[in-house]
Design an enzyme around this catalytic site. Structure first.
Site, mmCIF file in Angstrom:
data_model
loop_
_atom_site.group_PDB
_atom_site.id
_atom_site.type_symbol
_atom_site.label_atom_id
_atom_site.label_comp_id
_atom_site.label_asym_id
_atom_site.label_seq_id
_atom_site.Cartn_x
_atom_site.Cartn_y
_atom_site.Cartn_z
ATOM 1 C CB CYS A 1 -35.207 28.095 5.708
ATOM 2 S SG CYS A 1 -33.437 28.393 5.556
ATOM 3 C CG HIS B 1 -37.546 30.424 11.016
ATOM 4 N ND1 HIS B 1 -37.728 29.395 10.135
ATOM 5 C CD2 HIS B 1 -36.322 30.950 10.721
ATOM 6 C CE1 HIS B 1 -36.678 29.284 9.332
ATOM 7 N NE2 HIS B 1 -35.803 30.235 9.682
ATOM 8 C CG HIS C 1 -32.514 25.308 10.159
ATOM 9 N ND1 HIS C 1 -33.248 24.903 9.082
ATOM 10 C CD2 HIS C 1 -32.507 26.680 10.112
ATOM 11 C CE1 HIS C 1 -33.686 25.947 8.403
ATOM 12 N NE2 HIS C 1 -33.249 27.054 9.025
ATOM 13 C CB SER D 1 -81.432 -31.791 -9.097
ATOM 14 O OG SER D 1 -82.751 -32.284 -9.141
#
EC number: 2.3.1.292
Length: 1488
Positions: free
Chosen positions: A184, A320, A361, A641
């Site tokens: 994880c 977390h 998750h 020219s």
């Protein structure tokens, strides 16, 4: 500003999360408190394969965080073939696309980044592999017998180990490329490792992130008491009701750079990473999967220490936060321990949050989702709510901590710098924590500088037209927002910070104007690259032209106007600087103030030569220097020219000071010359001569239909009047003298004497010469006499254009006022749609801004593929802004799971690519029978299966189609299963299907399996006979050609038999019959014997001798006899007598077309007449010897096929066989018909040109020195263009095959069929000049090697090339010019060849599979045309239009060519024609 030593800047980010297609939508959902975990309906679950039993289970939770479009991928953008994309893990696909968007957000083009870029990425185990791909095969057999290649290939495209390196390979990144796997916490660990790599100098920029997909996707999950997943389908971190998490899908990446480097580069900084740390739990915990609060506290404290901050300054932590009863309390325990070490009291609590309450998750992508959320919070100075939080879990003891949970959206209040921590903890114990800080104020605030005035150039890139359209719409929407970015910042970001492929440039003035221009379907200010129109994927890097394509044109006298370039002088410092430098030099030389003359003077004053020439030099020189600062370079210069002096100065011939002195003297001397006038006339130089008075001379040829003449004013005035009365357009040229004529002669000595004292150098850039119309040599450039002669000699501008326009895709840039030179270029005959013109300055009548015109020109150049350096357009304070990312094509690439049977997964089938469809072998056999190469058909099928495409262009490069080394192995293995020997290396050496097929066949041919033809008792048929038989299109017994002779009635049957016996025994082809066995044909030649096969028929009684009725009766008999020859196994020659009453008898040799050609009929006629003469004179019949007989020739064909002279023509025939772009069967209403026509499905239309028209053709041949065949084919091309359409048509021609490749073969006296058949491309166009069209056909025919002999040998005898050529489509048109058919001879000879009688029956009806067969011949002084057409494929109206149009097109072609006649053809190109007195002798015809 003090920059922390170890700080890392987040300069780019991208992501796709549940309910959010990008980072912007992600923030919108967070701000609104939206939960992206949804309830799935019963029908959705059933559609996903969920069983009724599962649906009835109370433990089954019908909730999931869904990610849209997981089955979609822009395979073409990343170079993946469809099948490879289908097999590639969707996690990798999404990671690729997000990585690209992250780099775009960072303003980083990997191809232009000065440094190395690393990749640190992670993905979950591939559910797609397990659930979808492997469901198509027996799981017990996957590895039962050991790993094989296809299993390895399958895992290579789906295993997580290959995620990071796949990004590096796709984007050509050379820094560290590391797959990170810590469960994880993987994606946050990837960020930590990327930071370390940057700090250690391993790379200069890094991508870091993760990708995770739950597959099957639209399904729920099972819960059980005590499990880590929620029983209610909601993730409720920190809440008293928290009962677990919900796993979901998502992908996210950040782009990182050292902060100091990001600031120096002017990057947009989203946030700053002050420090990070990782560690592991070890074993001091309840179990392997359990968390360890002490280890979590340690990693957070270490991150604070590395960052050099006190924990009291951290005001937010993205936790977390899984919402599990076990995990949340342990995480808060660790946080408390880490934060309580601070010795500083907090002024406010630290806020906690968890993105898992919104999106669930995301497994390995959980950490990057939390990081991106926190970065967005810092950018927006706001904190979203943690959803479902009502009251805290008492186990957290938040009331005894410095933490509070953010329960609603609100501003991020903070006394000092906003700092945050982000945690991610993995199962198995790897913990990661990152400390973030808001971006420095200087970097985060948009520049306060005002928007720069003036136009901006907006650049967009895309690989398809559709993507370009989406990009335009998205950018317009971004500009229309109230707080949209400054236009100058948009222009800077797109020009300097995006990768460019197919391009579009738009010149705009403000945001509102930009949005309008971008939304418009077409707009004068928008320039789109050609490739963006075709809808195909392409890459600018592969197709970008070099400066060699660009030619600068510098105009001369007459282009000047008052106020020219004033806008550039006022707004472009580079232009003003060089203008001022030149103006100062001319002021010193002439005393003239060019600022006043050019910007504020009068038109009359500026027309004076001593003012206009310095003014033009100054403006054009400054303009060239300005365009040079944008990196635009030219491969050649043309000056007109005075413009030639500017070109020479820029090329380094003159230094600037010398050039100023030279132009000043030249202008003064010209001004002091006698006055005159000039006019432009809409006539070519040859045509205008007849109108010119004595003192008026040609001054310039600007294009073949326009020239300039000059002379005294009164004579020019009279000339204008005369031309006007004649209806010829004429206009005055703004000139006061007769330039480039002998009127300039008085000044030449003084000018040359001056130049001889100057130092001239060879040019650094090639120059074209006005004097010669071709490239200037170094000797000519440094020769003062050449520059002197230029003054009094006509300007050959048309010839100069002829040189540069001969190259395709030229881009002509007029570097000066107006557009006269580019206008002449577009009128030139060699101008094509592949050429482009660009004008850097406006026309004097245009009321537009000079800078706007200049920027439009730069945009047009850039869109044409010319590299432009946009640095000079960089704002004073450049600011990178966020703009919409690339709009990837949403194409589905997906293998559905198979729940019922075990089969082979696509791309993974026990050692070979995807299984062969039933019947493929039969299809291969059928294809081979249709004349296609079996080898190529097999390889085509293998390539199609491996690449996942329905068909493969035989000339497309394997690697351009998305092939790689692993796919090469797959193809080699699949080929082995088909009995073909190929190594993977062969794909590198022979990367196209055509070249690989030829290599495989060549290998087979050299294996020694073929039986030498010399060893065969009965020789195989030669290539042209194979051509006839291989198609199986006509009844071989009916295809006979008559040879008719008139015999004196006194010649008896014994004499006839004796003559025939001698002639037939002398020529072995007349004793030939064919034996076929299963499609293999052999020639059986009977031994010499007395000739007995003679039939006799009489003209009916009552028909007068010599009358028309008698001739008609004879023709009827002969036609009937020819129709009776239907036995395919009979000898190929038969003889008949048609006896008249009292008049001559007619002897008819009915000879099969396969053993006689025009020369053979001439040989036979000569031999028969000779033999009769000898017989009637009582002499022994003795015929001229035959050197090489038919049988010997047939045996030698195999050897000739491998003769170097034949093999050397392989590439010619293979290349020419694919040039056709127009097929009559496709261009006309009727569909292409593969089956041959029956006789009743063929119709003939005939027409005859008068003797006068035919004489006109002869006159054209002599005038243009071009063959009759060339003229007729050119007329045919025009006819097709006028009646069917323009393009390149494949036409099959006939050639003389008696000119062989070996000196020991002499076929001059051999009877047989030596006609060669070969295809040529014929351009069908209406706009091409007559002489150019004749030249084009002539060159095409002249390039045919060896009269086309090699084509038949390579097509029917040499197997490797035969399969390649045999796969090509039969040309729609067969064309034959048979030459002159001699008229009936006069006299009383006893035996005479009767061509007049032969003519109506001499040719069999066609049927070789062409849509049209056009036969042209000369007879009776007229040209005859027979149009045979297949009524199934060609409508009658079209055939009639072709037949009706051809004579008109032919006459018009000749008349046009005579009108534009020239005699520049080399004598070596004069070609002969069959003339009267020869039946047809093709060997006298040249190729063109």
């Amino acid at each position: 500003m003090s920059i922390p030593e170890n700080a890392i800047a987040v300069v780019g980010m991208a992501g796709r999360f549940p309910g959010a297609k990008d980072v912007s939508a992600f923030w919108s959902n967070l701000r609104r408190g939206k939960e992206s975990i949804v309830t799935l309906s019963e029908q959705e679950l059933r559609d996903a394969g969920v069983s009724d039993k599962t649906l009835a289970d109370p433990a089954y939770v019908r909730r999931a965080p869904l990610l849209d479009g997981i089955d979609e991928f822009d395979a073409g953008f990343f170079g993946f073939p469809p099948l490879a994309a289908q097999v590639l893990d969707p996690q990798h696909r999404l990671f690729l696309q997000c990585a690209w968007h992250a780099l775009e957000d960072a303003g980083a083009d990997p191809a232009r980044f000065d440094g190395s870029i690393g990749v640190y990425g992670t993905s979950s185990p591939s559910g797609y592999l397990l659930h979808n791909l492997l469901s198509h095969r027996d799981p017990n057999a996957v590895l039962a017998e050991g790993l094989n290649f296809d299993q390895f290939s399958l895992f290579l495209q789906n295993d997580k180990d290959f995620l990071a390196t796949r990004i590096s390979h796709a984007f050509n990144l050379r820094g560290p490329s590391i797959a990170v796997q810590t469960a994880c916490s993987s994606s946050l660990v990837a960020v930590h490792l990327a930071c370390l790599s940057l700090l250690s100098g391993e790379c200069d920029m890094a991508l870091a992130g993760g990708s995770s997909l739950c597959i099957p996707h639209r399904v729920g999950y099972f819960t059980s008491p005590g499990s880590m997943v929620s029983a209610v389908g909601h993730c409720r971190p920190f809440d008293v009701r928290a009962d677990g998490t919900v796993f979901g899908s998502g992908v996210g990446l950040v782009v990182l750079k050292p902060l100091a480097a990001a600031i120096d580069a002017g990057d947009r900084i989203h946030a700053v990473i002050r420090g990070s740390a990782i560690n592991n739990d070890g074993s001091a915990k309840m179990g392997y999967a359990a968390p360890n609060p002490a280890a979590q506290a340690d990693v957070i404290a270490e991150a604070h220490a590395v960052s050099g901050i006190d924990s009291s300054t951290v005001s937010y932590v993205e936790c977390h936060g899984t919402g599990t009863p076990l995990g949340d309390p342990i995480e808060i325990q660790g946080l408390r321990a880490a934060f309580e070490v601070s010795q500083t009291s907090r002024s406010a609590p630290c806020v906690l949050g968890s993105v898992k309450s919104n999106i669930g998750h995301l497994e390995v992508a959980a950490g990057i989702a939390g990081l991106i959320k926190t970065i967005l919070c810092l950018k927006n100075k706001a904190l979203p709510a943690t959803l479902h939080y009502t009251s805290p879990n008492p186990e957290l003891r938040l009331d005894q901590s410095p933490f509070v949970v953010q329960s609603k959206y609100g501003p991020w209040e903070c006394d000092g710098v906003r700092r945050a921590g982000v945690s991610s903890f993995g199962v198995g114990g790897t913990n990661a924590h990152v400390v973030l800080e808001e971006a420095p104020a200087e970097a985060s605030e948009v520049s306060a500088h005002a928007e720069p005035a003036g136009p901006q150039v907006i650049l967009l890139s895309a690989q398809t037209a559709a993507a370009l359209g989406e990009s335009r719409t998205a950018l317009a929407a971004a500009l229309e927002t109230q707080d949209g970015p400054r236009l100058s910042d948009v222009a800077y970001t797109l020009a300097r910070r995006r990768k460019h492929n197919v391009t579009m440039a738009a010149v705009v003035h403000d945001r509102e104007h930009a949005a309008t221009v971008l939304r418009a379907a077409e707009h004068d200010n928008v320039f789109v690259g050609e490739a963006a129109h075709d809808g195909e994927h392409g890459d600018r890097a592969d197709a970008a032209p070099t400066s060699d394509r660009v030619v600068f044109l510098f105009p001369g006298q007459g282009a000047q106007h008052v106020g020219m370039a004033k806008g550039l002088y006022d707004t472009e410092p580079v232009f003003a600087q060089h203008f001022d430098t030149c103006a100062a030099g001319f002021r010193d030389e002439t005393g003239i103030d060019l600022h006043a003359e050019v910007f504020d003077g009068t038109a009359t004053d500026l027309e004076r030569i001593d003012r206009s020439q310095p003014a033009l030099f100054t403006v054009e020189y400054a303009l060239a220097k300005l365009v040079d600062t944008f990196g635009v370079r030219a491969g050649a210069y043309i000056g007109y020219s005075t413009g030639e002096y500017i070109a020479a100065t820029l090329a380094g011939v003159f230094d600037l000071q010398t050039a100023i002195k030279t132009v000043s003297l030249r202008a003064r001397l010209m001004h002091e010359s006698p006055p005159g006038a000039m006019v432009a006339v809409a006539l070519g130089p040859d045509d205008v001569t007849q109108y010119l008075p004595p003192e008026v001379e040609l001054s310039a040829v600007n294009d073949p239909g326009n020239c300039v003449v000059a002379g005294p004013k009164d004579q020019i005035r009279a000339l204008r009047q005369r031309l006007t009365e004649a209806g010829i357009p004429v206009r005055r040229v703004r000139a006061t003298h007769a330039f480039h004529t002998s009127a300039m002669d008085p000044m030449l000595g003084q000018f040359q004497e001056f130049l001889s004292r100057q130092q001239l150098r060879p040019p650094r850039t090639p120059l074209l010469s006005n004097l010669t119309g071709s490239w200037m040599s170094d000797q000519q450039v440094v020769d003062p006499a050449s520059w002197t002669r230029q003054i009094s000699s006509p300007i050959r501008f048309a010839d100069e254009l002829d040189v540069v326009l001969a190259a395709p895709s030229r881009i002509l840039v007029e570097v000066g006022p107006g557009g006269s030179l580019t206008g002449s270029a577009m009128r030139h005959p060699k101008w094509s749609t592949t050429h482009r013109t660009v004008r850097l300055m406006r026309h004097p009548l245009q009321d537009v801004d000079d800078r706007d015109t200049f920027l439009r020109a730069l945009g047009e150049l850039w869109s044409a593929g010319v590299e432009v350096d946009w640095t000079p357009r960089r704002p004073a304070v450049p600011h990178l802004v966020s703009l919409p990312g690339y709009p990837f094509a949403r194409q589905r690439h997906w293998v559905e799971p198979n729940h019922t049977v075990w089969a082979q997964a696509p791309g993974a089938n026990n050692g070979s690519p995807a299984g062969t469809a039933d019947g493929s072998t039969a299809a291969t056999v059928d294809a081979a029978r249709n004349g296609e190469s079996q080898t190529e058909v097999t390889l085509q099928r293998i390539w199609s299966q491996c690449l996942g495409v329905s068909s493969v262009d035989r000339n497309a490069n394997f690697f351009d189609l998305g092939g790689d080394s692993l796919m090469a192995i797959s193809i080699a293995m699949a080929a082995a299963n088909e009995g073909l020997t190929i190594t993977p290396q062969d794909l590198y050496e022979y990367p196209t299907l055509a070249s690989l097929t030829a290599a495989v066949d060549a290998s087979f041919a050299s294996s020694g399996l073929a039986k030498p033809p010399e060893a065969q008792a009965n020789p195989a048929v030669p290539p042209n006979v194979t051509y006839f038989l291989d198609r199986g299109l006509r009844d071989t017994g009916r295809c006979r050609v008559p040879l008719i002779l008139r015999l004196d009635p006194k010649i008896g049957l014994p004499d006839i038999r004796a003559v025939l016996t001698a002639v037939v025994n002398h020529h072995d082809a007349l004793r030939l019959h064919l034996v076929g066995n299963d499609g293999i044909w052999e020639q059986h030649i009977a031994a010499p014997a007395e000739f007995t096969g003679l039939s006799n028929r009489s003209v009916p009684n009552g028909v007068a001798a010599g009358s028309p009725e008698e001739r008609a009766a004879v023709l009827g008999i002969l036609a009937e006899l020819l129709e009776d020859q239907t036995d395919p196994n009979a000898p190929l020659a038969a003889v008949h007598i048609a006896a008249a009453h009292g008049g001559p008898h007619y002897l008819c040799l009915a000879i099969h077309a396969m053993v006689t050609d025009d020369s053979s009929r001439q040989i036979l006629a000569t031999d028969i007449v000779t033999a009769f003469g000898q017989r009637l004179a009582g002499e022994e019949i003795t015929l001229e010897p035959v050197s090489t007989g038919w049988r010997e020739w047939s045996l030698r064909c195999a050897a000739l096929a491998t003769h170097p002279a034949a093999l050397d023509t392989r590439s010619y025939w293979i290349e020419n066989s694919t040039k056709a772009t127009l097929w009559l069967a496709d261009a006309l209403p009727n569909a292409h018909t593969a089956h041959p026509p029956r006789a009743d499905e063929l119709t003939k239309l005939s027409s005859t040109l008068s003797v006068e028209q035919t004489s006109e053709l002869d006159d054209g041949r002599r005038r243009f020195r071009r063959s009759i065949q060339t003229i007729l084919l050119a007329a045919l091309g025009r006819t097709i263009a006028q009646t069917v359409g323009e393009g390149v048509v494949a036409v099959e021609l006939e050639g003389e095959g008696r000119s062989v490749l070996r000196p020991d073969v002499d076929l001059r006296r051999t009877v047989g069929w030596f006609t060669t058949y070969y295809p040529v491309p014929l351009a069908c166009a209406t706009g091409l000049g007559a002489l150019a069209q004749l030249d084009a056909v002539h060159n095409t025919l002249k390039s045919v090697p060896h009269y086309g002999i090699g084509y038949g040998l390579l097509r029917y005898v040499y197997a490797p090339t035969g399969r390649v050529l045999g796969a090509q489509r039969t040309p729609d048109i067969h064309f034959r010019y048979a030459g002159v058919i001699p008229e009936l001879p006069s006299g009383d000879a006893p035996v005479q060849f009767d061509s007049d009688m032969t003519l109506p029956v001499r040719e069999p009806i066609p049927g070789m599979g062409h849509a049209i067969e056009l036969r042209v011949y000369r007879f009776g002084g007229s040209l005859h045309l027979d149009w045979w057409y297949d009524t199934r494929r060609i409508p009658a109206a079209t055939a009639e239009a072709l037949e009706r149009t051809f004579p008109l097109a032919l006459s018009a072609l000749i008349q046009e060519a005579i009108a534009a006649e020239h005699t520049e053809h080399d004598d070596s190109e004069i070609v002969g024609e069959p003339e009267a007195g020869a039946l047809v002798d093709l060997s006298s015809m040249d190729a063109g």
